[in-house]
Design an enzyme around this catalytic site. Structure first.
Site, short mmCIF file in Angstrom:
data_model
loop_
_atom_site.label_atom_id
_atom_site.label_comp_id
_atom_site.label_asym_id
_atom_site.label_seq_id
_atom_site.Cartn_x
_atom_site.Cartn_y
_atom_site.Cartn_z
N LYS A 24 0.83 -1.22 0.00
CA LYS A 24 0.00 0.00 0.00
C LYS A 24 0.86 1.27 0.00
CE LYS A 24 -2.10 2.92 3.31
NZ LYS A 24 -1.32 3.41 4.40
N ASN A 25 1.84 1.32 0.89
CA ASN A 25 2.59 2.58 1.02
C ASN A 25 3.54 2.83 -0.15
OD1 ASN A 25 1.18 3.35 3.22
ND2 ASN A 25 2.72 2.70 4.73
N ARG A 95 -3.69 10.49 3.28
CA ARG A 95 -2.48 11.26 3.51
C ARG A 95 -1.65 11.38 2.23
NH1 ARG A 95 -0.46 14.40 7.36
NH2 ARG A 95 1.77 14.26 7.50
N CYS A 119 -4.78 8.91 8.40
CA CYS A 119 -4.94 8.48 9.79
C CYS A 119 -4.43 9.54 10.75
CB CYS A 119 -4.13 7.20 10.04
SG CYS A 119 -4.82 5.74 9.29
N ARG A 124 0.98 15.34 12.48
CA ARG A 124 1.71 14.82 11.31
C ARG A 124 2.05 15.99 10.38
NH1 ARG A 124 -1.07 9.62 8.76
NH2 ARG A 124 1.01 9.30 7.91
N PRO A 125 3.03 16.80 10.78
CA PRO A 125 3.35 17.98 9.97
C PRO A 125 3.95 17.59 8.62
CG PRO A 125 4.99 17.68 11.70
CD PRO A 125 3.93 16.64 11.93
N ILE A 126 3.94 18.54 7.66
CA ILE A 126 4.62 18.29 6.38
C ILE A 126 5.68 19.37 6.13
CG2 ILE A 126 2.75 16.96 5.31
CD1 ILE A 126 2.01 19.51 3.73
N ASP A 127 6.18 19.94 7.23
CA ASP A 127 7.17 21.02 7.10
C ASP A 127 8.41 20.59 6.33
OD1 ASP A 127 7.37 19.42 9.53
OD2 ASP A 127 9.15 20.60 9.97
N ASP A 307 4.13 0.92 11.92
CA ASP A 307 2.85 0.39 11.44
C ASP A 307 2.57 -1.03 11.97
OD1 ASP A 307 2.66 2.73 10.08
OD2 ASP A 307 3.20 1.90 8.13
N ILE A 329 8.43 6.95 16.41
CA ILE A 329 8.07 7.63 15.16
C ILE A 329 6.85 8.53 15.38
CG2 ILE A 329 7.51 7.32 12.70
CD1 ILE A 329 10.19 6.09 13.44
N ARG A 399 -9.08 0.96 3.93
CA ARG A 399 -8.14 1.87 3.26
C ARG A 399 -6.82 1.18 2.96
NH1 ARG A 399 -6.42 6.23 6.56
NH2 ARG A 399 -4.81 6.06 5.00
C1 EPZ Z 1 4.59 6.97 6.08
O1 EPZ Z 1 3.98 8.14 6.60
C2 EPZ Z 1 3.50 5.94 5.99
N1 EPZ Z 1 2.45 6.43 5.12
C3 EPZ Z 1 2.95 5.62 7.37
O2 EPZ Z 1 2.05 4.56 7.23
C4 EPZ Z 1 4.08 5.20 8.29
O3 EPZ Z 1 3.58 5.05 9.60
C5 EPZ Z 1 5.20 6.24 8.28
O4 EPZ Z 1 5.63 6.50 6.92
C6 EPZ Z 1 6.43 5.84 9.07
O5 EPZ Z 1 6.98 4.70 8.52
C7 EPZ Z 1 2.57 6.36 3.82
O6 EPZ Z 1 3.53 5.86 3.29
C8 EPZ Z 1 1.45 6.90 3.02
P1 EPZ Z 1 7.06 10.13 7.96
P2 EPZ Z 1 4.72 9.52 6.52
O7 EPZ Z 1 7.09 11.37 7.18
O8 EPZ Z 1 5.51 9.57 5.28
C9 EPZ Z 1 7.65 13.52 11.29
C10 EPZ Z 1 0.07 3.35 7.68
O9 EPZ Z 1 -0.52 2.97 8.73
N2 EPZ Z 1 7.59 14.49 10.19
O10 EPZ Z 1 8.16 9.12 7.78
O11 EPZ Z 1 3.69 10.58 6.74
C11 EPZ Z 1 6.31 12.85 11.52
O12 EPZ Z 1 5.45 13.64 12.30
C12 EPZ Z 1 0.66 4.73 7.58
O13 EPZ Z 1 0.19 2.66 6.67
C13 EPZ Z 1 7.78 15.82 10.45
O14 EPZ Z 1 8.00 16.22 11.58
O15 EPZ Z 1 5.66 9.41 7.78
C14 EPZ Z 1 6.72 11.57 12.21
O16 EPZ Z 1 6.95 11.80 13.56
C15 EPZ Z 1 0.34 5.58 8.75
N3 EPZ Z 1 7.71 16.69 9.41
C16 EPZ Z 1 8.04 11.24 11.52
O17 EPZ Z 1 8.50 12.46 10.94
C17 EPZ Z 1 7.46 16.29 8.13
O18 EPZ Z 1 7.43 17.14 7.24
C18 EPZ Z 1 7.96 10.17 10.43
O19 EPZ Z 1 6.96 10.51 9.49
C19 EPZ Z 1 7.28 14.94 7.89
C20 EPZ Z 1 7.33 14.03 8.93
#
Ligand code: EPZ
Length: 422
Positions: A24-25, A95, A119, A124-127, A307, A329, A399
Site C-alpha cells: 500500500k505505502n 495522507r 490516519c 503529522r506535519p509536512i514542514d 505500522d 516515530i 483503506r
Molecule cells: C509513512 O507516513 C507511511 N504512510 C505511514 O504509514 C508510516 O507510519 C510512516 O511513513 C512511518 O513509517 C505512507 O507511506 C502513506 P514520515 P509519513 O514522514 O511519510 C515527522 C500506515 O498505517 N515528520 O516518515 O507521513 C512525523 O510527524 C501509515 O500505513 C515531520 O516532523 O511518515 C513523524 O513523527 C500511517 N515533518 C516522523 O516524521 C514532516 O514534514 C515520520 O513521518 C514529515 C514528517
C-alpha cells in the site's frame, strides 16, 4: 445512519496460506509518480483498497485516463493530463495525496492542492516536504486550507532532512527529478517503498542513485516516459498476518513476501518464542504457543515499523510477563490500547511507551478502529477473544488491507461484515 461493521467470532484455529498483496505505502506513491511520465505507465500488483480508489478519483479529476485490466493491473495514461486545482474530497481522504505536490511541482512547476487527510496518529506535519520544495526554488502559500506551491524554475541543491521522513524523501525526490542539475537528499529515509518508487522513476528515465541508503542523489532530466512496473509485496500486511498466525494458527504460510523487509519483527517474534521457518519468499508459522514478554522500540527502517506496533501489541496481551513498547516515530500512536483494554487487556500507556501486562483473556466487545493499524490490532484481538467482537469504523481497515476478511476466512476464521444502524 447505516454503517458497515466487521464481526469476528474468536477462538477458531487457523490453517492454510495467505497471499500478500502489493505494498500500500508504495502504491500510494507510485500512482502520483506515474503522472510525471509523458506516456502510459502500467503498474502490476496494485492492492484493491480504498486508498487506491481515492487516488484513481484524483487522477480522473486531472483528466488522467486509467484502465484496470486484471484486478491488480492499472494503466495510468497522463497524455492528456490537466494541472487542475486538487480541491476534491478525495484529496482529504488519504495522507498520500500529498505526493501530487512533488509530482506536479516537478512536472508543471505549479501545484494547488488541499491539505491531505489520512490516519490521525498525533501531529503529522509536512514542514520537511515544504522546506525541501523551497530549497529547490519553490514559493509556498497556504490560504483557506489550500496550498499553492510554484516555482519559475527548480534548481538542484543539497537538502538535509531533520528527520528521515518517508513522505518528505519521496516528495522531494519527485520534485527534484525535473530540477536543473543535481539534488542531494541527506538523512533520507531508507524504507523499501522508497526504493520501489525510485525503481519506477528510473524505468521512466529518471537519474537517481543511492535509494535505500541515507544519501539519495537526483540528476535532473527533461522528460520521463511510460513503462511497466511490478510493486513490491506489502511488508506491513505480511507482518500483520504473521502476528495473526503466531496468535491463532496451527500452521499458516504467509507467502509473496520479502522476509528481509520485516527482519526486525521476525527477530522480536523469535524472542517471544514463535516457531517460524523463514525462506526466500514466505514464512511458515506454527503458532498458538506460550510466548514470553518482550521490550521493543519502533524505529525508521530497518528497525521495527511503527505500522506493526499496534498488531504486535495485540499479540503481546497474550505473552507472559510485562512487555514494553516504545514508539519513536509517532509518540502518540497508542489509541488501539484503549480499545484492547476494553476487550480485557491490561495496557498502561505512558507516552511514548505502552506497558502490556500479560497474559490477559480477551472478550468480544464493540470496539472502534481509530486508524488503519488500530483496526488491524483489533482484528488480531478479535480472532483471539472469547465471543464476538464488533469492529466499527472499518473504513480505516479497508483503506489499507485488501480483503482481510476473505483472506482470514479461507484459513478457517469466522469473520464477516454486517450493515448496522449507528
Ligand atoms: C509513512 O507516513 C507511511 N504512510 C505511514 O504509514 C508510516 O507510519 C510512516 O511513513 C512511518 O513509517 C505512507 O507511506 C502513506 P514520515 P509519513 O514522514 O511519510 C515527522 C500506515 O498505517 N515528520 O516518515 O507521513 C512525523 O510527524 C501509515 O500505513 C515531520 O516532523 O511518515 C513523524 O513523527 C500511517 N515533518 C516522523 O516524521 C514532516 O514534514 C515520520 O513521518 C514529515 C514528517
Amino acid at each position: 445512519m447505516k454503517k458497515e461493521v466487521i464481526r469476528i467470532e474468536g477462538g477458531h484455529e487457523l490453517n492454510g496460506t495467505v497471499h500478500i498483496s502489493g505494498a500500500k505505502n508504495a502504491t500510494v506513491a507510485l500512482i502520483p509518480a506515474a503522472v510525471m511520465a509523458d506516456g502510459p505507465v502500467t503498474i502490476v500488483g496494485v492492492p484493491n483498497i480504498e486508498d487506491v480508489k481515492n487516488l484513481t478519483d484524483i487522477l480522473h479529476l486531472m483528466n488522467v485516463k486509467t484502465q484496470v485490466k486484471e484486478p491488480d493491473h492499472i494503466t495510468i495514461d497522463p497524455t492528456e493530463m490537466e494541472n487542475v486545482v486538487l480541491d476534491d474530497s478525495a484529496v482529504t481522504k488519504l495522507r498520500a495525496s500529498y505526493y501530487f505536490m512533488g509530482a506536479l511541482l516537478g512536472k508543471y512547476k505549479k501545484v494547488r492542492i488541499r491539505m491531505p487527510g489520512g490516519c490521525y496518529l498525533g501531529p503529522r506535519p509536512i514542514d520537511l516536504h515544504l522546506k525541501g520544495f523551497e530549497a529547490l526554488g519553490a514559493k509556498i502559500d497556504y490560504t483557506g486550507g489550500l496550498y499553492t506551491i510554484e516555482a519559475e524554475k527548480l534548481v538542484g541543491t543539497r537538502i538535509f532532512l531533520d528527520f528521515a521522513s518517508v513522505g518528505a524523501t519521496i516528495n522531494i525526490l519527485m520534485a527534484a527529478v525535473f530540477a536543473e542539475g543535481r539534488t542531494t537528499i541527506e538523512n533520507a529515509a531508507k524504507e523499501p517503498e522508497i526504493i520501489d518508487v525510485v525503481t519506477l522513476l528510473s524505468k521512466m528515465g529518471a537519474e537517481i542513485h543511492g535509494a535505500g541508503t541515507n544519501v539519495i542523489t537526483i540528476d535532473g532530466v527533461k522528460h520521463l516516459s511510460g513503462c511497466f512496473h511490478e510493486i513490491i509485496p506489502d511488508r506491513i500486511e505480511a507482518g500483520t498476518f504473521i502476528v495473526i498466525a503466531a496468535a491463532m494458527a496451527k500452521e499458516m504460510t504467509v507467502e509473496n513476501i520479502i522476509p528481509q523487509h520485516i527482519d526486525a519483527l521476525l527477530a522480536k517474534l523469535q524472542e517471544m518464542g514463535v516457531d517460524m521457518d523463514v525462506s526466500i519468499d514466505k514464512v511458515v508459522v506454527r503458532g498458538r504457543g506460550r510466548y514470553k514478554a518482550i521490550d521493543a522500540k519502533t524505529l525508521p527502517y530497518p528497525g521495527l515499523a511503527t505500522d506493526l506496533q499496534a498488531p504486535l501489541t495485540a499479540l503481546l496481551t497474550q505473552a507472559t510477563g510485562d512487555s514494553e513498547i516504545t514508539e519513536t516515530i509517532y509518540p502518540q500512536r497508542f489509541k488501539h490500547c484503549d480499545q484492547l483494554n476494553t476487550m480485557g487487556a491490561d495496557i498502561d500507556v505512558r507516552i511514548p511507551r505502552a506497558q502490556i501486562h500479560g497474559p490477559k483473556k480477551l472478550y468480544g466487545m464493540d470496539v472502534y478502529a481509530t486508524d488503519l493499524r488500530c483496526g488491524a490490532s483489533l482484528v488480531v484481538a478479535g480472532l483471539m477473544a472469547e465471543g464476538v467482537t464488533t469492529i466499527h469504523d472499518i473504513y480505516h481497515i479497508d483503506r489499507g488491507y485488501e480483503g482481510i476478511d476473505q483472506k482470514l476466512n479461507r484459513c478457517g476464521a469466522k469473520i464477516w461484515r454486517e450493515t448496522v444502524e449507528e
